[in-house]
Design an enzyme around this catalytic site. Structure first.
Site, mmCIF file in Angstrom:
data_model
loop_
_atom_site.group_PDB
_atom_site.id
_atom_site.type_symbol
_atom_site.label_atom_id
_atom_site.label_comp_id
_atom_site.label_asym_id
_atom_site.label_seq_id
_atom_site.Cartn_x
_atom_site.Cartn_y
_atom_site.Cartn_z
ATOM 1 N N ARG A 156 -6.997 8.528 -3.229
ATOM 2 C CA ARG A 156 -7.695 7.282 -3.559
ATOM 3 C C ARG A 156 -9.197 7.469 -3.772
ATOM 4 O O ARG A 156 -9.830 6.649 -4.432
ATOM 5 C CB ARG A 156 -7.453 6.247 -2.461
ATOM 6 C CG ARG A 156 -5.978 5.951 -2.217
ATOM 7 C CD ARG A 156 -5.808 4.807 -1.241
ATOM 8 N NE ARG A 156 -4.419 4.616 -0.855
ATOM 9 C CZ ARG A 156 -4.000 3.639 -0.061
ATOM 10 N NH1 ARG A 156 -4.875 2.777 0.437
ATOM 11 N NH2 ARG A 156 -2.716 3.530 0.259
ATOM 12 N N GLU A 198 -13.220 4.237 -1.717
ATOM 13 C CA GLU A 198 -12.576 3.520 -0.616
ATOM 14 C C GLU A 198 -13.531 3.204 0.530
ATOM 15 O O GLU A 198 -13.116 2.831 1.622
ATOM 16 C CB GLU A 198 -11.395 4.340 -0.101
ATOM 17 C CG GLU A 198 -10.325 4.586 -1.144
ATOM 18 C CD GLU A 198 -9.461 3.372 -1.437
ATOM 19 O OE1 GLU A 198 -8.928 2.774 -0.482
ATOM 20 O OE2 GLU A 198 -9.310 3.028 -2.627
ATOM 21 N N SER A 225 2.363 0.362 6.450
ATOM 22 C CA SER A 225 2.426 -0.778 5.541
ATOM 23 C C SER A 225 3.803 -0.895 4.907
ATOM 24 O O SER A 225 4.385 -1.988 4.835
ATOM 25 C CB SER A 225 1.349 -0.639 4.459
ATOM 26 O OG SER A 225 1.498 -1.629 3.462
ATOM 27 N N CYS A 228 -10.154 0.984 11.251
ATOM 28 C CA CYS A 228 -10.022 0.284 9.966
ATOM 29 C C CYS A 228 -10.707 -1.074 10.013
ATOM 30 O O CYS A 228 -11.171 -1.583 8.988
ATOM 31 C CB CYS A 228 -8.561 0.084 9.599
ATOM 32 S SG CYS A 228 -7.736 1.553 8.966
ATOM 33 N N HIS A 285 -6.450 7.740 4.040
ATOM 34 C CA HIS A 285 -7.908 7.772 4.184
ATOM 35 C C HIS A 285 -8.284 8.835 5.214
ATOM 36 O O HIS A 285 -7.511 9.122 6.136
ATOM 37 C CB HIS A 285 -8.459 6.424 4.665
ATOM 38 C CG HIS A 285 -8.356 5.321 3.665
ATOM 39 N ND1 HIS A 285 -7.993 4.036 3.994
ATOM 40 C CD2 HIS A 285 -8.585 5.309 2.329
ATOM 41 C CE1 HIS A 285 -7.993 3.279 2.915
ATOM 42 N NE2 HIS A 285 -8.344 4.031 1.888
ATOM 43 N N SER A 295 0.818 -1.215 0.000
ATOM 44 C CA SER A 295 0.000 0.000 0.000
ATOM 45 C C SER A 295 0.851 1.264 0.000
ATOM 46 O O SER A 295 1.173 1.826 1.045
ATOM 47 C CB SER A 295 -0.946 -0.008 1.205
ATOM 48 O OG SER A 295 -1.919 0.989 1.088
ATOM 49 N N TRP A 296 1.232 1.722 -1.183
ATOM 50 C CA TRP A 296 1.966 2.978 -1.336
ATOM 51 C C TRP A 296 1.112 4.123 -0.803
ATOM 52 O O TRP A 296 -0.054 4.263 -1.165
ATOM 53 C CB TRP A 296 2.317 3.206 -2.796
ATOM 54 C CG TRP A 296 2.979 4.507 -3.106
ATOM 55 C CD1 TRP A 296 2.471 5.520 -3.864
ATOM 56 C CD2 TRP A 296 4.282 4.960 -2.684
ATOM 57 N NE1 TRP A 296 3.361 6.562 -3.938
ATOM 58 C CE2 TRP A 296 4.488 6.247 -3.217
ATOM 59 C CE3 TRP A 296 5.283 4.397 -1.887
ATOM 60 C CZ2 TRP A 296 5.653 6.976 -2.993
ATOM 61 C CZ3 TRP A 296 6.435 5.122 -1.671
ATOM 62 C CH2 TRP A 296 6.612 6.388 -2.224
#
Length: 447
Positions: free
Chosen positions: A216, A176, A30, A371, A252, A24-25
């Site tokens: 995103r 998303e 991550s 999340c 996000h 996950s860029w």
């Protein structure tokens, strides 16, 4: 008169292939833990323990199942052929990153599963679900089909629930899910204001946009979901996320803001046009006054907010009034964040308590408590109409704990993803799980 309603939280049960591939860029955690050895069993048990603690407190807690991984149908679509074992070996030789993507357990983060609009807001007074296409990341873009199947199985009664397919899987309609959507209201059964937060306007090349990391969520996707869900202008507000925050790793909105009831808890750098956003929410909110809690950069630097996942916490109503913030353990490890939380509780505001949850296995892959859950506001009739087999009870918790301990590995490395035995173990586990939860044949291998 508004219907009595509750908020149910549906957590993603961590899958047997939980691993650290750094796919996950834009997600700092991550990338920083890429190729570390994971512990799928510990991750799943941590998630279950979090669910159990909240269920014991009286919150309605549901479960969304993990998906089939490695996903052999995806690998076959990419030209890998032969037996399932042949497919795994060929993918590992040709491109291990593709195999890692097809093996990702990222569906555990159900805040990205879908966008949900409660019946109090929608034109037909049904609860509406749209699975997120997650088109920004290949490993997540394959999730929405099984997500949709699971949601349709759980919320099957068409008199109460409406399901939409995911938006077109192209960048202009990147969606998303609930990670970029929150709802503010007087009560869960009252008409509310749905706040859609986007990273950029896809069809406006002159609009502000992040430079380092991709946005995103698009405005166009958020607007499309509002139309699909039958939301009028008075039930929807569209806000652009601050591009500088995205470039700092806030991939996000739920990494920098969280709302519940009439409270919006957010960082100073969350929104591009903060004053307009607050004014529009206030103008639409019925039956109560908005209570914004703005965290200043001077108190919690953005870097600390991202590292601790302060805002990726669950904001929950307490039975005697006020709210509780359920935070990851990392919030107590960073001095500025821990001091802020102590001051917040002592201030006498609506957030009266802070509880720490250990979700380290998830945090290392870039996902905190918020999340891991999808919020669904339901009237008592709607709650009775849904499939109750996914709602956590003491008996189900014990059964799932035994299930995890019987099927999950203690350690998983990137090299293990090509092991045909892992695929067999995962399928056997998921086949048993779908029976435990009573969901029917939701997996490709069951069809």
């Amino acid at each position: 008169m508004a219907s009595k309603a509750i908020e149910a939280n549906f957590d993603g049960l961590v899958g047997p292939t939980h691993n650290y591939a750094g796919l996950s860029w834009g997600n700092v955690a991550s990338k920083s833990n890429v190729h570390a050895v994971s512990n799928p069993r510990e991750a799943a048990l941590q998630g279950l323990q979090k669910m159990k603690r909240l269920a014991d407190r009286g919150y309605v807690q549901g479960i969304l199942p993990p998906q089939e991984r490695p996903h052999i149908p995806t690998l076959r679509r990419l030209g890998f052929s032969g037996s399932d074992a042949d497919v795994l070996r060929a993918a590992a030789r040709a491109n291990p990153v593709i195999l890692a993507a097809a093996a990702s357990a990222s569906c555990m983060w159900t805040a990205n599963a879908a966008t949900v609009s409660p019946s109090a807001d929608t034109a037909d007074h049904r609860v509406h679900f749209t699975p997120a296409n997650l088109s920004a990341k290949f490993h997540r873009s394959i999730e929405h089909v099984e997500t949709g199947r699971a949601l349709r199985s759980i919320f099957a009664d068409e008199a109460f629930f409406a399901h939409h397919p995911a938006l077109p899987s192209v960048s202009q309609f990147g969606d998303e899910g609930a990670a970029n959507h929150t709802r503010l209201c007087a009560g869960y059964g009252d008409p509310g204001v749905e706040l859609f937060v986007y990273g950029q306007a896809a069809f406006d090349e002159t609009a502000p946009a992040p430079v380092r990391y991709p946005a995103r969520q698009t405005l166009e996707a958020s607007q499309a979901i509002a139309r699909l869900h039958g939301l009028s202008d008075r039930h929807a507000v569209f806000a652009q996320q601050n591009p500088n925050a995205i470039d700092a790793g806030v991939f996000h909105n739920d990494v920098i803001a969280v709302g519940n009831g009439n409270v919006l808890f957010y960082h100073q750098l969350a929104f591009l046009d903060e004053d307009r956003v607050l004014a529009e929410i206030r103008a639409r909110l019925e039956g109560t006054e908005l209570v914004p809690i703005r965290v200043a950069e001077a108190d919690v630097p953005l870097e600390d907010a991202v590292a601790s996942y302060l805002f990726n916490s669950q904001l929950l109503n307490l039975p005697d009034g006020g709210m509780m913030l359920a935070v990851p353990g990392e919030c107590r490890e960073i001095r500025s964040v821990s001091a802020y939380l102590d001051a917040l509780v002592a201030s006498g505001g609506p957030i009266r308590a802070v509880e720490v949850f250990d979700v380290k296995q998830s945090m290392r892959n870039g996902g905190g408590p918020a999340c891991l859950r999808l919020r669904v506001a339901l009237t008592h009739q709607e709650l009775a109409a849904m499939h109750a087999g996914v709602l956590l009870t003491d008996q189900l918790y014990e059964r799932l704990t035994i299930w995890v301990e019987g099927h999950y590995r203690h350690e998983l490395s990137q090299d293990d993803l090509a092991d045909p035995m892992l695929l067999d173990e995962s399928r056997h586990a998921l086949d048993e799980l779908s029976g435990i939860l009573g969901l029917g044949s939701i997996y490709d291998f069951q069809r």
